[in-house]
Scaffold this motif. Structure first.
Motif, PDB file in Angstrom:
ATOM      1  N   MET A  84      21.917  12.285 -12.167  1.00 55.32           N
ATOM      2  CA  MET A  84      22.433  11.191 -12.936  1.00 55.32           C
ATOM      3  C   MET A  84      21.451  10.912 -14.058  1.00 55.32           C
ATOM      4  SD  MET A  84      23.749   7.656 -11.453  1.00 55.32           S
ATOM      5  CE  MET A  84      22.419   6.513 -11.642  1.00 55.32           C
ATOM      6  N   LYS A  85      21.556  11.650 -15.108  1.00 54.82           N
ATOM      7  CA  LYS A  85      20.647  11.512 -16.240  1.00 54.82           C
ATOM      8  C   LYS A  85      21.270  10.559 -17.231  1.00 54.82           C
ATOM      9  CE  LYS A  85      16.916  12.878 -18.216  1.00 54.82           C
ATOM     10  NZ  LYS A  85      15.671  12.482 -17.714  1.00 54.82           N
ATOM     11  N   ARG A  86      20.588   9.523 -17.537  1.00 56.02           N
ATOM     12  CA  ARG A  86      21.088   8.546 -18.481  1.00 56.02           C
ATOM     13  C   ARG A  86      20.080   8.394 -19.598  1.00 56.02           C
ATOM     14  NH1 ARG A  86      23.221   6.489 -13.876  1.00 56.02           N
ATOM     15  NH2 ARG A  86      25.342   5.785 -14.003  1.00 56.02           N
ATOM     16  N   ILE A  87      20.584   8.162 -20.763  1.00 58.82           N
ATOM     17  CA  ILE A  87      19.720   7.848 -21.885  1.00 58.82           C
ATOM     18  C   ILE A  87      19.730   6.339 -22.008  1.00 58.82           C
ATOM     19  CG2 ILE A  87      19.373   8.068 -24.356  1.00 58.82           C
ATOM     20  CD1 ILE A  87      20.862  10.744 -24.160  1.00 58.82           C
ATOM     21  N   ILE A  88      18.572   5.757 -21.897  1.00 55.72           N
ATOM     22  CA  ILE A  88      18.477   4.308 -21.990  1.00 55.72           C
ATOM     23  C   ILE A  88      17.823   3.953 -23.303  1.00 55.72           C
ATOM     24  CG2 ILE A  88      17.368   2.270 -21.053  1.00 55.72           C
ATOM     25  CD1 ILE A  88      17.752   3.328 -18.331  1.00 55.72           C
ATOM     26  N   ILE A  89      18.516   3.142 -24.048  1.00 55.82           N
ATOM     27  CA  ILE A  89      17.958   2.651 -25.297  1.00 55.82           C
ATOM     28  C   ILE A  89      17.612   1.192 -25.063  1.00 55.82           C
ATOM     29  CG2 ILE A  89      18.387   2.243 -27.731  1.00 55.82           C
ATOM     30  CD1 ILE A  89      20.506   4.485 -27.543  1.00 55.82           C
ATOM     31  N   ALA A  90      16.346   0.937 -24.851  1.00 56.20           N
ATOM     32  CA  ALA A  90      15.903  -0.423 -24.553  1.00 56.20           C
ATOM     33  C   ALA A  90      15.477  -1.116 -25.833  1.00 56.20           C
ATOM     34  CB  ALA A  90      14.748  -0.395 -23.567  1.00 56.20           C
TER      35      ALA A  90
ATOM     36  N   PRO B 163      27.724  16.889  -7.579  1.00 61.01           N
ATOM     37  CA  PRO B 163      26.621  17.293  -6.689  1.00 61.01           C
ATOM     38  C   PRO B 163      25.240  16.860  -7.180  1.00 61.01           C
ATOM     39  CG  PRO B 163      28.157  19.100  -6.984  1.00 61.01           C
ATOM     40  CD  PRO B 163      28.579  18.014  -7.932  1.00 61.01           C
ATOM     41  N   GLU B 164      25.054  16.809  -8.499  1.00 61.81           N
ATOM     42  CA  GLU B 164      23.771  16.360  -9.048  1.00 61.81           C
ATOM     43  C   GLU B 164      23.480  14.922  -8.620  1.00 61.81           C
ATOM     44  OE1 GLU B 164      22.301  15.291 -13.436  1.00 61.81           O
ATOM     45  OE2 GLU B 164      22.899  17.384 -13.207  1.00 61.81           O
ATOM     46  N   ASP B 165      24.528  14.109  -8.541  1.00 60.21           N
ATOM     47  CA  ASP B 165      24.355  12.716  -8.131  1.00 60.21           C
ATOM     48  C   ASP B 165      23.965  12.601  -6.662  1.00 60.21           C
ATOM     49  OD1 ASP B 165      24.971  11.705 -10.674  1.00 60.21           O
ATOM     50  OD2 ASP B 165      27.105  11.877 -10.251  1.00 60.21           O
ATOM     51  N   ALA B 166      24.457  13.517  -5.829  1.00 55.72           N
ATOM     52  CA  ALA B 166      24.074  13.516  -4.417  1.00 55.72           C
ATOM     53  C   ALA B 166      22.581  13.819  -4.278  1.00 55.72           C
ATOM     54  CB  ALA B 166      24.909  14.529  -3.641  1.00 55.72           C
ATOM     55  N   ALA B 167      22.085  14.759  -5.077  1.00 59.78           N
ATOM     56  CA  ALA B 167      20.656  15.085  -5.051  1.00 59.78           C
ATOM     57  C   ALA B 167      19.834  13.897  -5.548  1.00 59.78           C
ATOM     58  CB  ALA B 167      20.375  16.323  -5.900  1.00 59.78           C
ATOM     59  N   GLU B 168      20.311  13.233  -6.597  1.00 62.28           N
ATOM     60  CA  GLU B 168      19.629  12.047  -7.123  1.00 62.28           C
ATOM     61  C   GLU B 168      19.591  10.941  -6.069  1.00 62.28           C
ATOM     62  OE1 GLU B 168      18.172   9.570 -10.549  1.00 62.28           O
ATOM     63  OE2 GLU B 168      18.386  11.718 -10.308  1.00 62.28           O
ATOM     64  N   ALA B 169      20.707  10.728  -5.388  1.00 61.75           N
ATOM     65  CA  ALA B 169      20.777   9.694  -4.354  1.00 61.75           C
ATOM     66  C   ALA B 169      19.785   9.975  -3.233  1.00 61.75           C
ATOM     67  CB  ALA B 169      22.202   9.596  -3.811  1.00 61.75           C
TER      68      ALA B 169
ATOM     69  N   GLY C 244      14.982  11.793 -10.590  1.00 69.86           N
ATOM     70  CA  GLY C 244      14.716  12.638  -9.439  1.00 69.86           C
ATOM     71  C   GLY C 244      14.981  14.101  -9.693  1.00 69.86           C
ATOM     72  N   ASP C 245      15.057  14.503 -10.981  1.00 69.00           N
ATOM     73  CA  ASP C 245      15.384  15.882 -11.317  1.00 69.00           C
ATOM     74  C   ASP C 245      14.375  16.882 -10.762  1.00 69.00           C
ATOM     75  OD1 ASP C 245      17.663  15.089 -12.604  1.00 69.00           O
ATOM     76  OD2 ASP C 245      16.800  15.220 -14.612  1.00 69.00           O
ATOM     77  N   ARG C 246      13.122  16.655 -10.962  1.00 70.37           N
ATOM     78  CA  ARG C 246      12.076  17.576 -10.489  1.00 70.37           C
ATOM     79  C   ARG C 246      11.219  16.829  -9.481  1.00 70.37           C
ATOM     80  NH1 ARG C 246      12.283  18.299 -16.105  1.00 70.37           N
ATOM     81  NH2 ARG C 246      13.300  20.236 -16.668  1.00 70.37           N
ATOM     82  N   THR C 247      10.097  16.324  -9.926  1.00 74.30           N
ATOM     83  CA  THR C 247       9.259  15.464  -9.095  1.00 74.30           C
ATOM     84  C   THR C 247       9.768  14.048  -9.277  1.00 74.30           C
ATOM     85  OG1 THR C 247       7.367  16.918  -9.475  1.00 74.30           O
ATOM     86  CG2 THR C 247       6.902  14.700  -8.680  1.00 74.30           C
TER      87      THR C 247
END
Length: 181
Positions: A1-7, A104-110, A140-143
């Motif tokens: 779940m990769k999001r771009i956050i513009i704060a 499936p990427e979201d399951a790994a992120e969770a 949570g993509d890598r470390t």
């Protein structure tokens, strides 16, 4: 779940010439600013996170303040991804299940998020030394790490907090070469 956050730069830092700072806590007390003017700008990150988790029990994945509102993503106890929008004072104004987060990427992120030893609030507290935290997001993509954006003296600073050890490091500089891959 990769999001771009513009704060956006926190209103408190702008209104007080960058002298405000907030320190996030573990949720048992609320973050406060050193400036009386900043105190009237609304809910702290800690207060907004607590309100989001009250609305959707689970694990906070990200929270940021953008255009005067707090936006939080929560991995609910129901296993679904929820988006919670709060006003500047931390009152929930919208919440919904995120229909885009079911691959499936979201399951790994969770799984990585559930296994993190350091929570979003703890990451914010560790990164908030003498500055205002405007965004915290789990990656949570890598470390597994928390990406934390802070503002001090009108300057944004990106920090990385290890999701297991809590070690804080400076984020690598953004590559503005136009290559997003």
């Amino acid at each position: 779940m990769k999001r771009i956050i513009i704060a956006s730069v926190a209103a408190a830092a702008l209104a007080t010439g960058g002298t405000a700072f907030a320190v996030a806590s573990d949720g048992t007390d609320s973050a406060r600013s050193s400036s009386p003017a900043a105190a009237s700008t609304g809910a702290s990150l800690t207060e907004a996170a607590s309100a989001a988790l009250k609305a959707v029990p689970g694990t906070l994945d990200s929270i940021d303040r953008d255009h005067g509102r707090w936006e939080a993503d929560v991995l609910g106890k129901d296993g679904g991804w929820h988006e919670v929008t709060l006003d500047a004072n931390g009152k929930v104004i919208d919440q919904r299940v995120d229909p885009d987060d079911n691959d499936p990427e979201d399951a790994a992120e969770a799984k990585a998020l559930r296994n993190a030893d350091v929570s979003a609030i703890e990451a914010a507290r560790k990164a908030a030394s003498q500055s205002t935290v405007t965004s915290v997001e789990f990656d949570g993509d890598r470390t597994p790490v928390w990406e934390v954006e802070t503002v001090k003296n009108h300057k944004e600073r990106d920090l990385i907090v290890d999701a297991h050890s809590g070690k804080v490091t400076q984020a690598p500089a953004d590559d503005d070469s136009g290559d997003d891959d």
